[in-house]
Scaffold this motif. Structure first.
Motif, mmCIF file in Angstrom:
data_model
loop_
_atom_site.group_PDB
_atom_site.id
_atom_site.type_symbol
_atom_site.label_atom_id
_atom_site.label_comp_id
_atom_site.label_asym_id
_atom_site.label_seq_id
_atom_site.Cartn_x
_atom_site.Cartn_y
_atom_site.Cartn_z
ATOM 1 N N UNK A 58 0.826 -1.216 0.000
ATOM 2 C CA UNK A 58 0.000 0.000 0.000
ATOM 3 C C UNK A 58 0.860 1.265 0.000
ATOM 4 N N UNK A 59 1.848 1.238 -0.916
ATOM 5 C CA UNK A 59 2.708 2.401 -1.109
ATOM 6 C C UNK A 59 2.756 2.729 -2.596
ATOM 7 N N UNK A 60 3.261 3.913 -2.902
ATOM 8 C CA UNK A 60 3.373 4.338 -4.297
ATOM 9 C C UNK A 60 4.413 3.477 -5.021
ATOM 10 N N UNK A 61 4.206 3.222 -6.313
ATOM 11 C CA UNK A 61 5.175 2.429 -7.075
ATOM 12 C C UNK A 61 6.606 2.969 -6.978
ATOM 13 N N UNK A 62 6.758 4.290 -6.993
ATOM 14 C CA UNK A 62 8.099 4.876 -6.886
ATOM 15 C C UNK A 62 8.746 4.519 -5.552
ATOM 16 N N UNK A 63 7.957 4.545 -4.491
ATOM 17 C CA UNK A 63 8.480 4.166 -3.179
ATOM 18 C C UNK A 63 8.877 2.695 -3.160
ATOM 19 N N UNK A 64 8.088 1.855 -3.804
ATOM 20 C CA UNK A 64 8.414 0.429 -3.875
ATOM 21 C C UNK A 64 9.728 0.228 -4.623
ATOM 22 N N UNK A 65 9.933 0.998 -5.681
ATOM 23 C CA UNK A 65 11.174 0.895 -6.445
ATOM 24 C C UNK A 65 12.370 1.215 -5.560
ATOM 25 N N UNK A 66 12.249 2.240 -4.735
ATOM 26 C CA UNK A 66 13.350 2.615 -3.830
ATOM 27 C C UNK A 66 13.634 1.500 -2.826
ATOM 28 N N UNK A 67 12.581 0.907 -2.291
ATOM 29 C CA UNK A 67 12.744 -0.190 -1.333
ATOM 30 C C UNK A 67 13.393 -1.386 -2.018
#
Length: 138
Positions: A58-67
């Motif tokens: 439940x996070x933004x795709x960009x945030x998932x990419x960073x993780x």
């Protein structure tokens, strides 16, 4: 806690306490809560597209990419081509990632137990029953 806290206030305070305990437990592994959750998703559900991981967290795709980038840098996940769409990639846990995911899950369970250990068995069973009922009704 104040005497006039609502049930919802108390439930949220308990959840925050548990999240803080989890975050502290993760520090010794140099993993953020978001990284731990993402690693758990990939280790438990198998190779996943970054968009699926973002949705699960439940996070933004960009945030998932960073993780995912941070996990990949540490050798905990790897990117691979998606066999159903050559334009897409999937993220898979490495052997080390699966091992660490299991260690982190054990640490989370241990912190949960520490929080709940002073509850008498009957109270704990009643709490479990109530929480299951609340979650079943969603």
């Amino acid at each position: 806690m104040k005497g006039d806290d609502t049930t919802a206030d108390l439930l949220m305070a308990a959840a925050r306490t548990l999240r803080r305990r989890f975050a502290v437990a993760l520090e010794s592994y140099d993993v953020t809560p978001a990284q731990s959750r993402a690693l758990h998703v990939v280790a438990d559900h198998g190779a996943s597209r970054p968009s699926e991981i973002a949705e699960a967290l439940r996070i933004a795709p960009r945030s998932a990419t960073e993780v995912i980038d941070a996990l990949e840098t540490r050798g905990l996940v790897s990117r691979e081509p998606d066999p159903t769409d050559r334009r897409a990639t999937r993220v898979a846990a490495t052997e080390e990632g699966r091992r660490l995911s299991a260690v982190l899950a054990a640490a989370r369970r241990q912190e949960s137990e520490r929080l709940l250990e002073d509850l008498p068995a009957g109270d704990r069973a009643e709490l479990d029953r109530i929480l299951r009922q609340l979650l079943a009704d969603r």
